[in-house]
Design a protein around this motif. Structure first.
Motif, PDB file in Angstrom:
ATOM      1  N   LEU A 327      76.020  55.902  -5.266  1.00  0.00           N
ATOM      2  CA  LEU A 327      77.190  55.592  -5.686  1.00  0.00           C
ATOM      3  C   LEU A 327      77.524  56.304  -6.732  1.00  0.00           C
ATOM      4  O   LEU A 327      78.400  56.242  -7.122  1.00  0.00           O
ATOM      5  CB  LEU A 327      76.686  54.009  -6.492  1.00  0.00           C
ATOM      6  CG  LEU A 327      76.433  53.145  -5.549  1.00  0.00           C
ATOM      7  CD1 LEU A 327      75.828  51.609  -6.114  1.00  0.00           C
ATOM      8  CD2 LEU A 327      77.369  53.118  -4.184  1.00  0.00           C
ATOM      9  N   LEU A 328      76.819  56.505  -7.882  1.00  0.00           N
ATOM     10  CA  LEU A 328      77.176  57.372  -8.754  1.00  0.00           C
ATOM     11  C   LEU A 328      77.365  58.946  -8.441  1.00  0.00           C
ATOM     12  O   LEU A 328      79.284  58.815  -8.842  1.00  0.00           O
ATOM     13  CB  LEU A 328      76.316  57.869 -10.203  1.00  0.00           C
ATOM     14  CG  LEU A 328      76.851  59.174 -11.266  1.00  0.00           C
ATOM     15  CD1 LEU A 328      75.672  58.380 -12.301  1.00  0.00           C
ATOM     16  CD2 LEU A 328      76.797  60.352 -11.030  1.00  0.00           C
ATOM     17  N   ARG A 329      77.772  59.895  -7.766  1.00  0.00           N
ATOM     18  CA  ARG A 329      77.774  60.507  -6.968  1.00  0.00           C
ATOM     19  C   ARG A 329      79.113  60.294  -5.578  1.00  0.00           C
ATOM     20  O   ARG A 329      80.202  60.957  -5.951  1.00  0.00           O
ATOM     21  CB  ARG A 329      76.509  61.582  -6.089  1.00  0.00           C
ATOM     22  CG  ARG A 329      75.453  61.603  -6.536  1.00  0.00           C
ATOM     23  CD  ARG A 329      74.940  62.985  -6.097  1.00  0.00           C
ATOM     24  NE  ARG A 329      73.452  63.380  -6.482  1.00  0.00           N
ATOM     25  CZ  ARG A 329      73.851  64.637  -7.247  1.00  0.00           C
ATOM     26  NH1 ARG A 329      75.383  65.463  -7.056  1.00  0.00           N
ATOM     27  NH2 ARG A 329      72.586  65.076  -7.808  1.00  0.00           N
ATOM     28  N   HIS A 330      79.516  59.157  -5.090  1.00  0.00           N
ATOM     29  CA  HIS A 330      80.205  59.076  -4.746  1.00  0.00           C
ATOM     30  C   HIS A 330      81.391  58.633  -5.749  1.00  0.00           C
ATOM     31  O   HIS A 330      82.553  59.131  -5.235  1.00  0.00           O
ATOM     32  CB  HIS A 330      80.253  57.208  -4.236  1.00  0.00           C
ATOM     33  CG  HIS A 330      81.453  57.230  -3.410  1.00  0.00           C
ATOM     34  ND1 HIS A 330      81.407  57.217  -2.145  1.00  0.00           N
ATOM     35  CD2 HIS A 330      82.115  55.453  -3.783  1.00  0.00           C
ATOM     36  CE1 HIS A 330      82.675  56.269  -1.539  1.00  0.00           C
ATOM     37  NE2 HIS A 330      82.887  55.904  -2.599  1.00  0.00           N
ATOM     38  N   VAL A 331      81.462  58.230  -6.615  1.00  0.00           N
ATOM     39  CA  VAL A 331      82.644  57.812  -8.300  1.00  0.00           C
ATOM     40  C   VAL A 331      82.891  59.325  -8.007  1.00  0.00           C
ATOM     41  O   VAL A 331      84.462  59.732  -7.817  1.00  0.00           O
ATOM     42  CB  VAL A 331      82.006  56.413  -9.091  1.00  0.00           C
ATOM     43  CG1 VAL A 331      82.875  57.705 -10.001  1.00  0.00           C
ATOM     44  CG2 VAL A 331      81.679  55.902  -8.685  1.00  0.00           C
ATOM     45  N   VAL A 332      81.960  60.440  -8.768  1.00  0.00           N
ATOM     46  CA  VAL A 332      82.543  61.948  -9.017  1.00  0.00           C
ATOM     47  C   VAL A 332      83.079  62.549  -7.934  1.00  0.00           C
ATOM     48  O   VAL A 332      84.366  63.445  -7.604  1.00  0.00           O
ATOM     49  CB  VAL A 332      80.730  62.542  -9.290  1.00  0.00           C
ATOM     50  CG1 VAL A 332      81.524  64.054  -9.166  1.00  0.00           C
ATOM     51  CG2 VAL A 332      80.674  61.789 -10.727  1.00  0.00           C
ATOM     52  N   ASP A 333      82.156  62.009  -6.426  1.00  0.00           N
ATOM     53  CA  ASP A 333      83.093  62.888  -5.355  1.00  0.00           C
ATOM     54  C   ASP A 333      84.266  61.957  -4.926  1.00  0.00           C
ATOM     55  O   ASP A 333      85.556  63.121  -4.602  1.00  0.00           O
ATOM     56  CB  ASP A 333      82.211  62.084  -4.001  1.00  0.00           C
ATOM     57  CG  ASP A 333      81.116  63.170  -4.083  1.00  0.00           C
ATOM     58  OD1 ASP A 333      81.125  64.360  -4.546  1.00  0.00           O
ATOM     59  OD2 ASP A 333      80.835  62.744  -3.425  1.00  0.00           O
ATOM     60  N   HIS A 334      85.077  61.309  -6.265  1.00  0.00           N
ATOM     61  CA  HIS A 334      86.565  61.008  -5.793  1.00  0.00           C
ATOM     62  C   HIS A 334      87.179  60.877  -6.943  1.00  0.00           C
ATOM     63  O   HIS A 334      88.061  59.645  -7.341  1.00  0.00           O
ATOM     64  CB  HIS A 334      86.247  58.826  -5.316  1.00  0.00           C
ATOM     65  CG  HIS A 334      85.788  59.048  -3.793  1.00  0.00           C
ATOM     66  ND1 HIS A 334      84.779  59.205  -3.866  1.00  0.00           N
ATOM     67  CD2 HIS A 334      86.853  59.192  -2.727  1.00  0.00           C
ATOM     68  CE1 HIS A 334      85.007  58.879  -2.017  1.00  0.00           C
ATOM     69  NE2 HIS A 334      86.241  58.474  -1.625  1.00  0.00           N
ATOM     70  N   LYS A 335      86.845  61.788  -8.098  1.00  0.00           N
ATOM     71  CA  LYS A 335      87.727  61.335  -9.144  1.00  0.00           C
ATOM     72  C   LYS A 335      88.510  62.812  -9.096  1.00  0.00           C
ATOM     73  O   LYS A 335      88.598  63.948  -8.556  1.00  0.00           O
ATOM     74  CB  LYS A 335      86.629  62.109 -10.430  1.00  0.00           C
ATOM     75  CG  LYS A 335      87.447  62.966 -11.616  1.00  0.00           C
ATOM     76  CD  LYS A 335      86.564  63.235 -12.274  1.00  0.00           C
ATOM     77  CE  LYS A 335      87.043  63.674 -13.808  1.00  0.00           C
ATOM     78  NZ  LYS A 335      87.666  62.403 -14.676  1.00  0.00           N
ATOM     79  N   PRO A 336      90.137  61.789  -9.109  1.00  0.00           N
ATOM     80  CA  PRO A 336      91.718  62.407  -8.932  1.00  0.00           C
ATOM     81  C   PRO A 336      91.911  63.706 -10.026  1.00  0.00           C
ATOM     82  O   PRO A 336      90.476  63.954 -10.588  1.00  0.00           O
ATOM     83  CB  PRO A 336      91.999  61.199 -10.083  1.00  0.00           C
ATOM     84  CG  PRO A 336      91.512  61.046 -10.641  1.00  0.00           C
ATOM     85  CD  PRO A 336      89.843  60.630  -9.923  1.00  0.00           C
ATOM     86  N   GLU A 337      92.257  64.284  -9.640  1.00  0.00           N
ATOM     87  CA  GLU A 337      92.915  65.635 -10.016  1.00  0.00           C
ATOM     88  C   GLU A 337      93.316  65.769 -11.678  1.00  0.00           C
ATOM     89  O   GLU A 337      92.646  66.811 -12.429  1.00  0.00           O
ATOM     90  CB  GLU A 337      93.445  66.472  -9.151  1.00  0.00           C
ATOM     91  CG  GLU A 337      94.057  68.093  -9.572  1.00  0.00           C
ATOM     92  CD  GLU A 337      95.165  68.647  -8.590  1.00  0.00           C
ATOM     93  OE1 GLU A 337      95.150  70.036  -9.138  1.00  0.00           O
ATOM     94  OE2 GLU A 337      94.980  68.772  -8.205  1.00  0.00           O
ATOM     95  N   ARG A 338      94.231  64.527 -10.998  1.00  0.00           N
ATOM     96  CA  ARG A 338      95.029  64.498 -12.786  1.00  0.00           C
ATOM     97  C   ARG A 338      95.655  63.378 -13.338  1.00  0.00           C
ATOM     98  O   ARG A 338      95.843  62.379 -11.936  1.00  0.00           O
ATOM     99  CB  ARG A 338      96.016  65.670 -13.118  1.00  0.00           C
ATOM    100  CG  ARG A 338      96.499  65.557 -12.407  1.00  0.00           C
ATOM    101  CD  ARG A 338      98.237  66.753 -12.651  1.00  0.00           C
ATOM    102  NE  ARG A 338      98.912  66.278 -13.465  1.00  0.00           N
ATOM    103  CZ  ARG A 338     100.133  66.056 -13.396  1.00  0.00           C
ATOM    104  NH1 ARG A 338     100.747  66.510 -12.547  1.00  0.00           N
ATOM    105  NH2 ARG A 338     100.519  65.284 -14.390  1.00  0.00           N
TER     106      ARG A 338
END
Length: 357
Positions: A327-338
């Motif tokens: 779940l943590l990796r899923h959030v990191v994978d969806h971090k916006p660019e800016r």
């Protein structure tokens, strides 16, 4: 093990809001009566915070900052600090506070393993302090800073949210504080964070207080500054730097440990430093290395993004460490660019006290 987002940024910093409660009512953060808070049963326990942080550390997080609300109002704060500090991979454990309760708590926090602290101080004038924070006393905060220093917590950073017509005339005074004390002032550009409320309500038109130069924030009951007013009161880091240099001379580049997003300088010969966090005038997103955990157990990839993922429910339903890591990796994978604050972006989710500063 490392965490890398879609834009090849290494994510190694977790900001953990341990409470959405606060004992201040700063005009740019929440209404006089306070913001909505989660029921206590929805807030994570100390053991739940420690477990999530351990999972994050095992996945690559190395720096943790505890925030709120106001983290010092949480009764088990020392227990949380001790549990996180015991994780061997942690390289930096810090805390952001308004400092009002710090005099009493600083020794216990130092003994529990807290390494450094940021204290929010928006003015060095007692009358302005009461107008901005609407609670507490400046003298108690200054004593709290001294207590933290005596307890061996450092470096001590001072966070000052700059507001045109309210406290921007104190920039040189804050810089003077660094001359003889090892404090590191950080001027933070005002962000329009009044995301959930009607911009047309709240504070009445502002007028200048005779003599003191303080803008009078004539509020209607329960109000806080609106997006419109915050944009009007915005003062850039460059303007603040010029006002400091007009008094103290040219600032020299400087670096300190755990510098974060601040661009840091020193008045010639000063013990401390002056820094500028310019999230509006100079986008800092390119080097963003952080994700955020809310006090009720939701993981967010970005302060200014509505997207968040529920960790509390799977945690309480018996999820394994591996499942929480996914779940943590899923959030990191969806971090916006800016973010797009400068373009007038509006976020319609939580307020700052609910996310964590």
């Amino acid at each position: 093990m490392t965490l890398t987002d879609p834009f090849n940024r290494t994510i190694d910093y977790l900001r953990v809001s341990i409470t959405d409660r606060c004992n201040f009512r700063c005009v740019y953060c929440m209404p006089e009566e306070g913001s909505p808070v989660a029921p206590k049963e929805e807030l994570l326990s100390s053991a739940e915070f420690i477990r999530i942080v351990k999972v994050a550390v095992d996945a690559g997080i190395r720096k943790v900052r505890l925030t709120g609300g106001e983290p010092l109002v949480r009764k088990d704060l020392v227990e949380i600090v001790r549990g996180i500090a015991a994780l061997s991979q942690i390289q930096d454990l810090s805390l952001t506070t308004n400092g009002f309760l710090l005099t009493e708590l600083a020794p216990a926090l130092a003994n529990a393993g807290l390494t450094r602290i940021n204290v929010s101080v928006d003015t060095l004038r007692p009358d302005r302090f009461r107008a901005i924070a609407r609670r507490g006393e400046l003298d108690a905060v200054i004593k709290g800073i001294a207590s933290a220093r005596s307890a061996g917590i450092g470096p001590i950073k001072i966070n000052c949210v700059a507001m045109r017509g309210v406290n921007d005339d104190e920039a040189a005074d804050f810089a003077a504080w660094t001359l003889n004390e090892d404090v590191h002032v950080r001027f933070i550009e005002l962000m329009p964070i009044r995301w959930n409320l009607d911009e047309t309500s709240g504070f009445e038109p502002m007028s200048v207080h005779s003599g003191a130069g303080l803008i009078q924030l004539k509020q209607t009951k329960g109000s806080m500054l609106s997006d419109v007013q915050m944009r009007r009161m915005f003062v850039s880091s460059e303007d603040l730097r010029k006002s400091i240099e007009n008094v103290h001379g040219t600032l020299e580049p400087a670096e300190i440990a755990t510098n974060g997003p601040a661009r840091t300088y020193r008045v010639r010969g000063a013990l401390g430093t002056v820094g500028f966090i310019s999230q509006i005038s100079s986008d800092l997103c390119e080097k963003c290395n952080r994700i955020r955990l809310t006090s009720d157990g939701f993981l967010r990839p970005c302060l200014m993004s509505d997207g968040e993922l529920d960790l509390r429910t799977p945690l309480r339903n018996g999820a394994s460490d591996a499942e929480l890591t996914d779940l943590l990796r899923h959030v990191v994978d969806h971090k916006p660019e800016r973010h797009y604050l400068a373009e007038g972006q509006k976020v319609t989710g939580r307020g700052m006290s609910q996310i964590g500063g």
